[in-house]
Design an enzyme around this catalytic site. Structure first.
Site: not given
Ligand code: GLN
Length: 534
Positions: A15, A150, A189, A194, A357, A384, A386, A510, A512
């Protein structure tokens, strides 16, 4: 609709190879040629969505405009292709099973035995095709989480097999693997690659394109070997070597002809369209040529895992770049910050972000950071939680209410300047019940945010339960805090500012989540500009 092409991105060997960035890069390349594109993520866990996951588990929870809590890869998709994603772009095993079980309870299966094949796989396929059908995209790119082999990914890969069979030329599989370099043998490698392709073939999927993640250039003979052993054309064996910025990946892929290979494979003429990547290249040029630093501190409690603040750090990279600065981001653990060491940790910074948070842990460190920043007039951006901390700190240190708090941290406080939203009071179910997604925000005329946005009304994404308590609004305003953004329908405070400071802004939303390479967020641009000119 009938012509939508479907690209699946699967992963092998390990992953964390960057399937999200590869999916986003393919999306970017196709979009730059004028195709309409969306990207979807399937996550193989049982949680119905990542909203209830601790950020340490899976990094940041990203929120779409339509209020869905999703995997952080959707943030990469939006930042790269500059398009909104929706609820249908993020699907987990839990969501698939929930839908199937609900249908079963509803009697939709008419008494038949409900099984992984065909019922779960049909539901997966329905969710893949839905995007193409609903929104008429030219391309739907679907990233399958996890690694081939998986147990959890098996139903998804079986659905990919079926769709490849059903859709024929309109469907294509890109497989991302890892080619390790053994230092002692000085050799790259290919065996893990493969084996991973064999695993896919066992499941009935022949990948059309292989992308090899590597730390060293892959020579032609190694590519040919991979091509021969994996039944993939040599030109469709592409290397993805480590680069200094994720935003360089689309260009590296383009340089190897990945977009042309994909178009040819799905029956489209690569010569019919030309990629327009001027804006992208211009950004990258700025990113790589900036020499002067801007030093931003991010105060939060999840700093050990930087993926927890992915959208914030990417927004800052974008804003710094457009301000012709190189971002130096300093993560500051809020649990290790107090009034005694604030000077030492914060005075070297040009600007401070107070992170979002949940819960009590690390909250006192945030207050210490805000107090220091406010008293020393360092540009500060609270997001938020913050913003909520900015309000609480102001109540304690300026208004003189020592026990002011949010009821999230102290249910008993009589100075609950941040309080549970009325609409939240009766809700006990934790999943998907916060104030989520985009809400309108009307900006105070001539305020710093209004100037930064250059408009008076914006829509911004939310993810919270608590809010500024309007009962105390006048007291705050009389002491100099401005409520510079308000939701007109609920009268909730969306933005606070201290206009007597250089740049002191808190947003309940938010920003961001909506900053992209080609549309950096105005508040981040303005914040970094203030930090540069501090
Ligand atoms: N814990 C706060 C609330 O629920 C803030 C949430 C956040 O920062 N996203 O209101």
């Amino acid at each position: 609709m009938a012509d939508t092409r479907y690209i699946f991105v699967t992963g092998g060997v390990t992953s964390s190879l960057g399937k999200g960035i590869i999916s986003a890069s393919i999306g970017k390349l196709l979009k730059s040629r004028g195709y309409s594109v969306t990207i979807q993520k399937f996550d193989p866990y049982i949680n119905v969505d990542p909203g209830t996951l601790n950020p340490y588990e899976h990094g940041e929870c990203y929120v779409t405009e339509d209020g869905h809590e999703t995997d952080l890869d959707l943030g990469h998709y939006e930042r790269f292709i500059n398009e909104h994603t929706h609820k249908a772009n993020s699907v987990t095993t839990g969501r698939i099973y929930l839908n199937v079980i609900n249908k079963e309870r509803h009697g939709d299966y008419l008494g038949r035995t409900v099984q992984i094949i065909p019922h779960i796989t049909d539901e997966i396929k329905r969710n893949v095709l839905l995007l193409g059908q609903q929104y008429d995209y030219d391309f739907v790119i679907t990233e399958i989480g996890g690694v081939a082999g998986d147990i959890e990914s098996l139903p998804f890969l079986e659905s990919v097999r079926q769709l490849k069979w059903e859709l024929g030329e309109r469907c294509l599989c890109v497989h991302l693997t890892y080619v390790p370099f053994l230092a002692a043998a000085k050799e790259l490698k290919t065996k893990p690659t493969q084996h991973s392709v064999k695993k896919l073939q066992e499941l009935g999927i022949q990948p059309d394109v292989l992308i090899l993640r590597t730390e060293h250039d892959i020579p032609a003979d190694v590519r040919h070997k991979v091509s021969l052993f994996c039944n993939v054309l040599p030109e469709a064996v592409i290397q993805s070597k480590d680069v200094p910025s994720i935003y360089e990946v689309p260009l590296r892929m383009q340089a190897q002809g990945l977009d042309s290979i994909i178009l040819k494979k799905v029956g489209l003429d690569p010569n019919a369209t030309v990629a327009d990547l001027d804006k992208w290249k211009n950004f990258l040029d700025k990113l790589y040529t900036a020499t002067e630093e801007v030093k931003i501190g991010l105060v939060g409690k999840y700093v050990e895992l930087q993926d927890a603040y992915k959208s914030i750090s990417e927004s800052l990279v974008q804003a710094a770049t457009y301000n012709h600065r190189k971002l130096k981001l300093v993560y500051i653990h809020s649990e290790k910050l107090d009034d005694a060491n604030a000077q030492e940790k914060l005075s070297p910074l040009d600007g401070i972000i107070i992170a979002p948070g949940f819960g009590q842990r690390g909250i006192e460190g945030k207050f210490a950071a805000i107090k220091y920043a406010r008293e020393h007039d360092i540009p500060t951006f609270g997001i938020c939680l913050g913003m909520q901390c900015m309000v609480i700190e102001f109540a304690r240190d300026v208004l003189g209410h020592a026990n002011a708090n949010s009821t999230e941290m102290d249910e008993q406080t009589d100075y609950n300047v941040i309080d549970l939203m009325e609409s939240q009071k009766a809700i006990t179910n934790k999943g998907g019940t916060m104030r989520l997604g985009a809400y309108k925000c009307v900006l105070e005329k001539d305020s710093l945010p209004a100037k930064a946005y250059g408009t008076n009304t914006v829509y911004e994404r939310h993810r919270h339960r608590y809010e500024f308590n309007n009962k105390f609004r006048k007291e705050f305003e009389d002491a100099g805090m401005r409520m510079a953004g308000i939701n007109p329908d609920s009268d909730l405070v969306e933005i606070i500012t201290l206009p007597d400071k250089k740049w002191f802004v808190g947003t309940q939303f938010h920003p961001e989540y909506s900053s992209t390479v080609e549309n950096p967020h105005p508040l981040f641009l303005s914040f970094v500009s203030a930090a540069v000119n501090k």
